[in-house]
Design an enzyme around this catalytic site. Sequence first.
Site, PDB file in Angstrom:
ATOM      1  N   HIS A 183       0.817  -1.218   0.000  1.00 32.26           N
ATOM      2  CA  HIS A 183       0.000   0.000   0.000  1.00 32.26           C
ATOM      3  C   HIS A 183       0.849   1.266   0.000  1.00 32.26           C
ATOM      4  CE1 HIS A 183      -3.363  -2.758   0.766  1.00 32.26           C
ATOM      5  NE2 HIS A 183      -3.915  -1.919  -0.081  1.00 32.26           N
ATOM      6  N   GLU A 425     -10.983 -10.624  -4.826  1.00 33.32           N
ATOM      7  CA  GLU A 425      -9.582 -10.477  -4.399  1.00 33.32           C
ATOM      8  C   GLU A 425      -9.034 -11.754  -3.793  1.00 33.32           C
ATOM      9  OE1 GLU A 425      -8.682  -6.366  -2.754  1.00 33.32           O
ATOM     10  OE2 GLU A 425     -10.587  -6.830  -1.812  1.00 33.32           O
ATOM     11  N   ASP A 449      -4.309  -8.193  -4.389  1.00 32.94           N
ATOM     12  CA  ASP A 449      -4.539  -9.234  -3.389  1.00 32.94           C
ATOM     13  C   ASP A 449      -4.739 -10.601  -4.030  1.00 32.94           C
ATOM     14  OD1 ASP A 449      -4.304  -8.113  -0.806  1.00 32.94           O
ATOM     15  OD2 ASP A 449      -6.140  -6.983  -1.138  1.00 32.94           O
ATOM     16  N   CYS A 496      -9.189  -3.458 -10.897  1.00 34.61           N
ATOM     17  CA  CYS A 496      -8.734  -2.222 -10.261  1.00 34.61           C
ATOM     18  C   CYS A 496      -7.409  -2.410  -9.514  1.00 34.61           C
ATOM     19  CB  CYS A 496      -9.808  -1.648  -9.336  1.00 34.61           C
ATOM     20  SG  CYS A 496     -10.238  -2.758  -7.994  1.00 34.61           S
TER      21      CYS A 496
HETATM   22  C1  PEP Z   1      -6.293  -5.036  -4.926  1.00 32.05           C
HETATM   23  O1  PEP Z   1      -6.120  -5.833  -4.012  1.00 32.05           O
HETATM   24  O2  PEP Z   1      -5.928  -5.253  -6.107  1.00 32.05           O
HETATM   25  C2  PEP Z   1      -6.967  -3.758  -4.675  1.00 32.05           C
HETATM   26  C3  PEP Z   1      -7.320  -2.965  -5.658  1.00 32.05           C
HETATM   27  O3  PEP Z   1      -7.141  -3.390  -3.376  1.00 32.05           O
HETATM   28  P1  PEP Z   1      -5.923  -2.858  -2.469  1.00 32.05           P
HETATM   29  O4  PEP Z   1      -4.726  -2.668  -3.346  1.00 32.05           O
HETATM   30  O5  PEP Z   1      -6.351  -1.606  -1.823  1.00 32.05           O
HETATM   31  O6  PEP Z   1      -5.747  -3.989  -1.506  1.00 32.05           O
HETATM   32 MG    MG Z   2      -7.091  -5.467  -2.128  1.00 34.39          MG
END
Ligand code: PEP
Ligand code: MG
Length: 569
Positions: A183, A425, A449, A496
Site C-alpha cells: 500500500h 480479491e 490481493d 482495479c
Molecule cells: C487489490 O487488491 O488489487 C486492490 C485494488 O485493493 P488494495 O490494493 O487496496 O488492496
Molecule cells: Mg485489495
Amino acid sequence: MEEKKGIGVFPGIVTGKAAVFRHTVLGNVEHTLTDDPVSELESFQSAHKNVLEEIRGIKATTKEERDMISVYESMLTDPDVLALVKDNIIDRHYNASWAVEAATEKYTSALAALGNSYFAERINDIRDAESLLLSAIEGISTAVMVSEPSVIVADYLTPSELMQMDKSNVLAILLDTGGPTSHIAILCHSDEIPAILGLGDISSKTKDGDTIALDSKEGIAIINPDEKTIRRFRARKGIAKRIEKELLKDAVLPSVTLDGRYIHLMCNIEGVDGIESAIKAGAEGVGLFRTEFMVLGNLNSSEEENAEAYEKVAASIGEIGPVTFRTYDLGGDKMADDMAEGEANPVLGWRAVRFCMERKDIFRAQLISILRASAISPSVRLMFPMISGSEELMDVLAFLEEVKAECRERGIAFDENMKIGTMIETPSAAITADVLAGLVDFMSIGTNDLIQYTIAVDRGNEKIAYLYKPLHPAVLRLLKYVSDVAKRAGISLSICGEMAGDPEYTPLLIGLGFEELSMTAHSVLDVRKHVRALSYDSCRELADRILSLSDATKVEESLTEFNKAHNLQ
Ligand code: PEP
Ligand code: MG
C-alpha cells in the site's frame, strides 16, 4: 558514490538532499573499532548533549509522560553509564554507537537483576532513550518530519506516516523494504511521488544531507553521485518531462482500439484530491475509491464529515462515469490509529468487511455517508472488499439493507437503485464468481490481493518479490474465468489492481475480455496510448496463445515479443 537497485514505483528522475528516517536503530548497530577514540568520544558527547536538550525541552502533559522523561534523563545522566561509554571508546576503541549499546546493555541487565517490577517495566523506556542517542550519533532522525524539499530515505513507512507528511517537501521516497503492490507503493503512485522500494540497506548507508540521484523508473538510486552523474540525471529528467507533456495532450482522445472496441479507463483514488488528476488524465470515472485512507488517522470520523467528502467526489465526477466507493478495507498494512495490532497473520486476519461487520458502528456510519452521496449523483456505486464467498457477501448485503431501512426511517435521501458490487480479491471469490455474480450488479478484480493469495506471496515483502507474478498461469486462468462468468451473467466487470495500470499488460487484459480498467491517474495516459495502438482481434489471439503456456516466464516472453512487434515498449 554508491549505486543501489530496487523496485521502482512511480516514475521520476530526482536529485536532492536526503532526510533519513529509521524507526529504530536498535539491533542494527555496527560493531567497528575506531582508530581515533578522541574524536569518537567527541561525537558521542555532542549527540548526548543534543538528545538531553531535546528531552528537557519536551513539555510533558501527563503523569506517564513525566515518568518516561525522568527515566530517559536518569539513564542519560547516570555517571556510571557515562563512565562506561567513555571507557568503551577510549580504552576499548569501540565506535560510539557500540559503546552506547554495550553500556546500556549492562545498565538494563543490572536493573533486571534487581527483580523489581517497577525497574523491569522501565527497561523499554531506557531502550527508547538508547534509540534516541544512537539515532543522534548516526545522524538520522526518529520522526518523519520534512521541513525542506528532501528525498526521504527510511527503513519502511506506514501509509499513515506518509499521509501525515508535508508532501510538498517530499521529492522522492527510498525505502529498505516494500513490495511492488504494497500500500505504500500504491500511495506513492497516486500521490505521484517517485519512489524506489526494497533497497535493502539504503537507510543505514545514507546520512542526513547526503546527495541522492535517482531514476525510479529504472529502480536506481545513487548515494553521493559525482558531478557527471548529476548532470546525466538532469538531462534525462528534461527528456522525461517532454514525453509526459506529449501524453497529456492525448488525454482528450477516446480509449478505443484500432478495430473499434471501447476500453473504459477509470481512476483509483485515495481521497477527494485525487479527483482533479483523474479528470485531467481523461479518466471516465472512479473505479476504486480506497476510502480507508481517509480515516487512517481517525477511525471515528463522523458520518457528517465523510458524507461531505463523498458528496464532493460524487458532484465532481458528475456524469463522467461511475464513482465506486469501496467500503473500508482496513487491517493488514492499513491499520487505523485505534485498531488493535498483534495478529499473527494480519493479511489473512481481521480486515476489511470482517472488521466492519464487527465494528458495525463504524460500518453503519460509512454506509450512510455513501448512501447520502448516492442522492447527489446516479454515478455513485458501492463495493465491498475482501469478500471470501457468498455467505459473507449475503451478510454484508443484509446489513446494507438494514442501514437503508434506517435511512428511510430517518428521512435520509438516497438512490434506491444505487449499484452494488463485490471485489474479487481472494481465490475463493474468483472460483465462486458465478455465484457472487448472481448477488451483485458489478464486480471488480483486485489483482494485488488476488495474486498475493493465489501464489501465497506477501505483496509487501521485497524478499520474495521475485515470486509475485501477475503473469502466473494460475492468476491468468482465474482472470479468464471471472471474465467469462461476468459476460455470461451480463454484469459489468473491471480490474482495479495495479495490473490494470501497467501498459505492458494492456493487450493481454483486453484479449482476456476486460473492457473496464481502473488505475492511478498517471497510468491512464500510458494505457490509453497502448489501447489506441492495438486491435482487439490481435489481443484475443495473444490471450488464447498465452493461456496455453505453462509458466510465467514463457508468458512474459510471449507478451514482450507481442509488445515489441506492436512498437509498445
Ligand atoms: C487489490 O487488491 O488489487 C486492490 C485494488 O485493493 P488494495 O490494493 O487496496 O488492496
Ligand atoms: Mg485489495
